[in-house]
Scaffold this motif. Structure first.
Motif, PDB file in Angstrom:
ATOM      1  N   THR A   1      27.532   0.577   5.240  1.00  0.00           N
ATOM      2  CA  THR A   1      28.803  -0.119   5.021  1.00  0.00           C
ATOM      3  C   THR A   1      28.605  -1.305   4.086  1.00  0.00           C
ATOM      4  O   THR A   1      29.415  -1.528   3.179  1.00  0.00           O
ATOM      5  CB  THR A   1      29.376  -0.607   6.360  1.00  0.00           C
ATOM      6  OG1 THR A   1      29.537   0.509   7.229  1.00  0.00           O
ATOM      7  CG2 THR A   1      30.717  -1.273   6.169  1.00  0.00           C
TER       8      THR A   1
ATOM      9  N   VAL B   1      34.286  -1.374  12.976  1.00  0.00           N
ATOM     10  CA  VAL B   1      33.134  -1.291  12.076  1.00  0.00           C
ATOM     11  C   VAL B   1      32.020  -2.216  12.551  1.00  0.00           C
ATOM     12  O   VAL B   1      30.846  -1.841  12.540  1.00  0.00           O
ATOM     13  CB  VAL B   1      33.553  -1.614  10.627  1.00  0.00           C
ATOM     14  CG1 VAL B   1      32.339  -1.786   9.727  1.00  0.00           C
ATOM     15  CG2 VAL B   1      34.464  -0.543  10.085  1.00  0.00           C
ATOM     16  N   TYR B   2      32.365  -3.424  12.994  1.00  0.00           N
ATOM     17  CA  TYR B   2      31.352  -4.368  13.480  1.00  0.00           C
ATOM     18  C   TYR B   2      30.651  -3.825  14.724  1.00  0.00           C
ATOM     19  O   TYR B   2      29.424  -3.911  14.841  1.00  0.00           O
ATOM     20  CB  TYR B   2      31.967  -5.717  13.815  1.00  0.00           C
ATOM     21  CG  TYR B   2      32.647  -6.416  12.674  1.00  0.00           C
ATOM     22  CD1 TYR B   2      32.283  -6.196  11.353  1.00  0.00           C
ATOM     23  CD2 TYR B   2      33.684  -7.306  12.913  1.00  0.00           C
ATOM     24  CE1 TYR B   2      32.914  -6.848  10.309  1.00  0.00           C
ATOM     25  CE2 TYR B   2      34.320  -7.966  11.875  1.00  0.00           C
ATOM     26  CZ  TYR B   2      33.933  -7.729  10.577  1.00  0.00           C
ATOM     27  OH  TYR B   2      34.561  -8.371   9.561  1.00  0.00           O
TER      28      TYR B   2
ATOM     29  N   TRP C   1      29.679  -9.064   7.265  1.00  0.00           N
ATOM     30  CA  TRP C   1      29.556  -9.163   8.714  1.00  0.00           C
ATOM     31  C   TRP C   1      29.048  -7.870   9.351  1.00  0.00           C
ATOM     32  O   TRP C   1      28.424  -7.908  10.414  1.00  0.00           O
ATOM     33  CB  TRP C   1      30.874  -9.602   9.336  1.00  0.00           C
ATOM     34  CG  TRP C   1      31.093 -11.053   9.072  1.00  0.00           C
ATOM     35  CD1 TRP C   1      31.963 -11.604   8.190  1.00  0.00           C
ATOM     36  CD2 TRP C   1      30.381 -12.141   9.669  1.00  0.00           C
ATOM     37  NE1 TRP C   1      31.842 -12.966   8.198  1.00  0.00           N
ATOM     38  CE2 TRP C   1      30.882 -13.326   9.106  1.00  0.00           C
ATOM     39  CE3 TRP C   1      29.365 -12.232  10.611  1.00  0.00           C
ATOM     40  CZ2 TRP C   1      30.409 -14.577   9.455  1.00  0.00           C
ATOM     41  CZ3 TRP C   1      28.900 -13.478  10.960  1.00  0.00           C
ATOM     42  CH2 TRP C   1      29.409 -14.627  10.400  1.00  0.00           C
ATOM     43  N   SER C   2      29.276  -6.725   8.714  1.00  0.00           N
ATOM     44  CA  SER C   2      28.688  -5.495   9.245  1.00  0.00           C
ATOM     45  C   SER C   2      27.175  -5.497   9.039  1.00  0.00           C
ATOM     46  O   SER C   2      26.431  -5.006   9.882  1.00  0.00           O
ATOM     47  CB  SER C   2      29.320  -4.264   8.602  1.00  0.00           C
ATOM     48  OG  SER C   2      29.014  -4.194   7.239  1.00  0.00           O
TER      49      SER C   2
ATOM     50  N   SER D   1      28.466  -0.922  13.821  1.00  0.00           N
ATOM     51  CA  SER D   1      27.307  -1.425  13.088  1.00  0.00           C
ATOM     52  C   SER D   1      26.260  -2.010  14.017  1.00  0.00           C
ATOM     53  O   SER D   1      25.061  -1.908  13.752  1.00  0.00           O
ATOM     54  CB  SER D   1      27.739  -2.493  12.088  1.00  0.00           C
ATOM     55  OG  SER D   1      28.585  -1.961  11.120  1.00  0.00           O
TER      56      SER D   1
ATOM     57  N   ALA E   1      25.856  -7.735  11.796  1.00  0.00           N
ATOM     58  CA  ALA E   1      25.873  -7.031  13.083  1.00  0.00           C
ATOM     59  C   ALA E   1      24.754  -6.008  13.158  1.00  0.00           C
ATOM     60  O   ALA E   1      24.108  -5.850  14.202  1.00  0.00           O
ATOM     61  CB  ALA E   1      27.226  -6.360  13.298  1.00  0.00           C
TER      62      ALA E   1
ATOM     63  N   GLY F   1      25.837   0.143   9.611  1.00  0.00           N
ATOM     64  CA  GLY F   1      26.088  -1.189   9.074  1.00  0.00           C
ATOM     65  C   GLY F   1      25.460  -1.398   7.718  1.00  0.00           C
ATOM     66  O   GLY F   1      26.059  -2.013   6.827  1.00  0.00           O
TER      67      GLY F   1
ATOM     68  N   VAL G   1      34.055  -7.772   5.242  1.00  0.00           N
ATOM     69  CA  VAL G   1      33.648  -6.773   6.238  1.00  0.00           C
ATOM     70  C   VAL G   1      32.209  -6.334   5.981  1.00  0.00           C
ATOM     71  O   VAL G   1      31.431  -6.161   6.920  1.00  0.00           O
ATOM     72  CB  VAL G   1      34.614  -5.567   6.219  1.00  0.00           C
ATOM     73  CG1 VAL G   1      34.106  -4.442   7.091  1.00  0.00           C
ATOM     74  CG2 VAL G   1      35.995  -5.984   6.664  1.00  0.00           C
TER      75      VAL G   1
ATOM     76  N   LYS H   1      38.260  -3.284  11.292  1.00  0.00           N
ATOM     77  CA  LYS H   1      37.062  -4.059  10.960  1.00  0.00           C
ATOM     78  C   LYS H   1      36.261  -4.394  12.210  1.00  0.00           C
ATOM     79  O   LYS H   1      35.031  -4.413  12.165  1.00  0.00           O
ATOM     80  CB  LYS H   1      37.410  -5.301  10.157  1.00  0.00           C
ATOM     81  CG  LYS H   1      38.166  -6.355  10.857  1.00  0.00           C
ATOM     82  CD  LYS H   1      38.407  -7.531   9.925  1.00  0.00           C
ATOM     83  CE  LYS H   1      39.244  -8.580  10.579  1.00  0.00           C
ATOM     84  NZ  LYS H   1      39.488  -9.710   9.688  1.00  0.00           N
TER      85      LYS H   1
END
Length: 73
Positions: A22, A8-9, A39-40, A12, A43, A19, A36, A5
């Motif tokens: 996602t 991914v952030y 927050w993605s 992103s 970001a 992002g 997730v 995760k």
């Protein structure tokens, strides 16, 4: 899914379309992936804002490349 995760952030932030995709894919899930997704998206939005500010200030990633090609300023 601990370190994934965070990956991914980070991706992103640097690649905002990732992002947004996602968020679109994982937002309907009712587990940790919903967190997730949220927050993605955050970001990616922060990444877009940072890129806009850098572009407004005239910071480019290819500034030195233009000089090497012989293009006039």
């Amino acid at each position: 899914m601990g370190w994934v995760k965070w990956l991914v952030y980070i991706v992103s932030f640097f690649i905002p379309p990732f992002g947004f995709v996602t968020f679109w894919v994982f937002s309907g899930r009712q587990n940790e992936l919903e967190h997730v997704a949220k927050w993605s998206m955050a970001a990616a939005f922060i990444g877009v804002v940072v890129y806009i500010i850098l572009a407004a200030l005239g910071v480019t990633l290819f500034g030195d490349l233009r000089q090497g090609m012989g293009w006039p300023r």
